[in-house]
Design an enzyme around this catalytic site. Structure first.
Site, PDB file in Angstrom:
ATOM      1  N   HIS A  83     -31.604  24.931 -41.259  1.00 50.08           N
ATOM      2  CA  HIS A  83     -30.497  24.342 -42.020  1.00 50.08           C
ATOM      3  C   HIS A  83     -29.580  25.399 -42.630  1.00 50.08           C
ATOM      4  CE1 HIS A  83     -33.450  23.794 -45.692  1.00 50.08           C
ATOM      5  NE2 HIS A  83     -33.570  24.970 -45.140  1.00 50.08           N
ATOM      6  N   ASN A  84     -28.310  25.074 -42.646  1.00 49.83           N
ATOM      7  CA  ASN A  84     -27.269  25.890 -43.281  1.00 49.83           C
ATOM      8  C   ASN A  84     -27.026  27.219 -42.572  1.00 49.83           C
ATOM      9  OD1 ASN A  84     -28.514  24.119 -45.633  1.00 49.83           O
ATOM     10  ND2 ASN A  84     -26.391  24.620 -46.175  1.00 49.83           N
TER      11      ASN A  84
END
Lengths: 352, 352, 352
Positions: free
Chosen positions: B240-241
């Protein structure tokens, strides 16, 4: 497990073994030696494991011929592990797959379907695909155009067989695996990557088993090949144009780069990797997490990264914890030698 | 391969090259230099490979401008590999996808579908999803709510695009890949792990290719981004991210931890990993199996774990096999120095 | 994100915290400290992060009790990270899954379905399967025979649950994951590999989350177990007969070999591996890319391959860059010692 009753005599005949004890002993199941219950048959390959057997409730132990005495009935065979596996298959619940095609399966009119195949719900079979006799496609399997599947092959749920790939007979392909995805082939021009068309295919020969969520890429041109009898674990990556020999074992999360050629009877332990365009000779054993960076002639046991003969790697691994101390010692030695030099200078009447 | 007949003159015009030899030479296919048959065009980037060419039946070789002589016709271009790939695409079998929506596809009434899209059997398209013109969804693709897919993008079988993700134009996503799964975000309280809601999304920009069975997680909040032109191999994990720049190459089984920022033109070789929250500058090359534990400024070649400048790592790797001998030698040196010290003691008339 | 308006007083009551500042402060969202906008609440676990906070537009910071001063309103709690996650869940968009069964779902007549379940398009549910109340099956999920799924469990797209596996309540299984594939069990006889029937199953206990494209194999006999509260990231491989304890964290691309027993509260960082039949005691932390080759008693932090206590490994890693220099120095020392020996020989009137 079917807890069917079979006599020890019946099992001995099935595996070609010799009974020590009562041939009328009733066997109702199989089990590892530490969990065996009354009625179970188990196995031991060395005498020392028989001590565990004495503590179990097993009704019989499969042993090699040189083991001749035990309080329990014995079944002597050349390869106890193999006999155990064969007997286990007798007691394994046989899931019968009713031949038939689920009403929700989507089958192209040009596909050729063998006799007694079982096709699950939501299976998709493309143009000119061919499925051999007695094969089983679990729900959600996608079979592309021009795919060929042999006889008695089981393809588990949500497997994707891309256009044109060939799967042999008596294969098992576990859920989620992708066979025939494009190889990772790009060419750079002025900082951009352009795709090299991947127009080859994949051939999986007979008696191959492939685990869950693996990826086997099609060749750029020609074939990626998985040789007959080879067994592949889960999450393994086989790149384009790789040719794997027969009867190899490839454990989970191994990655084999493009155009590698692997001989017969090669073993790759978990999370190992092989760089592109290498040749790995027959009988090679590649230890877990190793990275092979050079071709290997065969019949070697290698480990480490870069992979080296296992004995060399082991010596390095054993020496490594001494490295911090070595750094210190070499510093001390340097000082000591300088001091000795000064003392010798003095003795020689040198610079004082 | 379509073995269509094209003149060398025609191909030279297509790639902007210069012919040495007969422009009427007929080319019917492409091949690697070692497998070329009569009628094939192949390529060589260095003079030394031309010796192989001499042995093949190829009808023409694509070469850089400084190569001017050969027994075979030559096609001179700046980037032979690139010209070869372009010509290969001429001969690659063009699978045309008939526009149309299979009757078994399940498409939400609010979805917006572009012109000339091809939607395969058992595809599911959710609420408010939007598919661009000329895109192809293979059988079994699941498109969540509010997903947006650009034009001319191909999504292979059994891909899962979770709610809200955006895929650009001219992308290829291979079978089994999951885009938009929740990031691995938990917080501990008194020994239990509680989920941090993952409410961000994923943006895959234009001209991206993603291999089979990859996983690209949605951001905790904000976006996970795969930059335009980046190419990703199979079984790659993007947490994620993560923000990946443009025109990167990420080889199979690489794992990139949460919130890592990767510049443009970065290469990760197979099975490499990157720890969380790092910045990898543009032009970095990370060798196979490396583990990056610190941010990198860019334009470096690193390898090993922890990753170091490749030259340093190479020196260590070359020295390692000498470590066991070093341990022995330092032991011997220690003894030798002690012995010398005693001899000097004696010479000095010291303790005897 | 729902940008709903909640007062700080309301949030303080929700997480049991103490306000420093104006309880009427309006909070409309959550954010990491570096991206916070006006109206957002964020968190800081140490004083030094407050300097960042000063630069943001956040309207409130969640802090531990010992932080008492800031220009912004504070919300003091014992575990700021946990309070933040709980508040984030208030603002996360709640996707409600309308109970109902899609008309394209294929459900065996013997399956037992709980109340208020949501079953997506093209889901397949096999014979005697049982789905608990309020569970959600996304499109393309395949549920085998005799599978049992608890209450409030979400199974994402294209997951394959093979025959007989049990999934607990309040679990999340992400897209593409395979649970219950056969273990990698073969026995060799005369160079051929024969399959050992894999007749066990998999039990996933309550509150487990499993990432995308993972593979969890069924036991050869008995059970593979994922303990309650354990969280697993993407592309993780769990082999047959592995037993994982409660509340573990297993990061992406980890591989755990057959019959390994893992205690409670164990952490495996990314790309780590564990060899077969080991026991990993409770509270162990295994660093990224490590390879565990021996059983561990618990409450240790290990790293490297073979995995060692982290402090030992760190010393080796720090010493390694000095190895090339060490090789040189030992060579120089050897020469220096020989030279000294010759000088002493001379002083002693020895061989000249």
């Amino acid at each position: 497990m079917n807890r069917e009753r079979r006599s020890l005599a019946e099992l001995a005949e099935f595996v070609g073994g010799r009974i020590v004890g009562d041939p009328e002993t009733i066997i109702t199941g199989v089990s590892a030696i530490e969990n065996a219950r009354r009625g179970d048959i188990t196995f031991a390959v060395e005498e020392k494991y028989l001590q565990n057997a004495a503590a179990t409730e097993a009704s019989c132990i499969i042993v090699p011929p040189h083991i001749t005495e035990s309080e329990l009935p014995l079944l002597q065979v050349e390869n106890p592990r193999f006999a155990f596996a064969r007997i286990a298959s007798l007691y394994a619940p046989q899931r019968r797959f009713e031949p038939g095609i689920h009403t929700t399966a989507v089958i192209h009119e040009t596909a050729i379907l063998g006799r007694e195949i079982a096709v699950g719900a939501n299976v998709v079979i493309g143009e000119n695909a061919r499925i051999g006799d007695c094969s089983v496609l679990f729900p959600g399997v996608i079979v592309g155009r021009d795919v060929s599947i042999g006889d008695h092959t089981h393809i588990h749920s949500n497997v994707s067989l891309e256009d044109g790939v060939t799967i042999g007979s008596h294969c098992v392909i576990h859920a989620g695996t992708v066979i025939g995805s494009d190889g990772f082939g790009f060419v750079e021009d002025k900082g951009k990557h352009y795709k090299i068309p991947q127009i080859g295919t994949v051939v999986v020969e007979d008696n191959v088993e492939i685990g869950a969520n693996c990826t086997i890429d099609r060749a750029a041109s020609g074939q990626t090949v998985i040789g007959s009898g080879t067994k592949i674990d889960n999450l393994v990556h086989i790149a384009h144009n790789v040719v794997i020999g027969s009867d190899c074992l490839i454990v989970a999360q191994v990655g084999i780069s493009g155009s590698v050629r692997v001989g017969d009877h090669v073993v790759f332990a978990g999370q190992a990797g092989v760089a592109g365009h290498l040749t790995i000779g027959p009988g090679t054993v590649v230890a877990a997490k190793s990275g092979v960076t050079k071709s290997l002639p065969g019949h070697m046991h290698v480990s480490g990264f870069p992979a080296k003969p296992h004995n060399e790697e082991k010596k390095i691994v054993v020496s490594l914890p001494r490295l911090p101390e070595l750094v210190r010692k070499v510093g001390q030695l340097t000082t000591a030698v300088q001091r000795l030099a000064r003392r010798i200078d003095k003795l020689e009447g040198g610079p004082m």
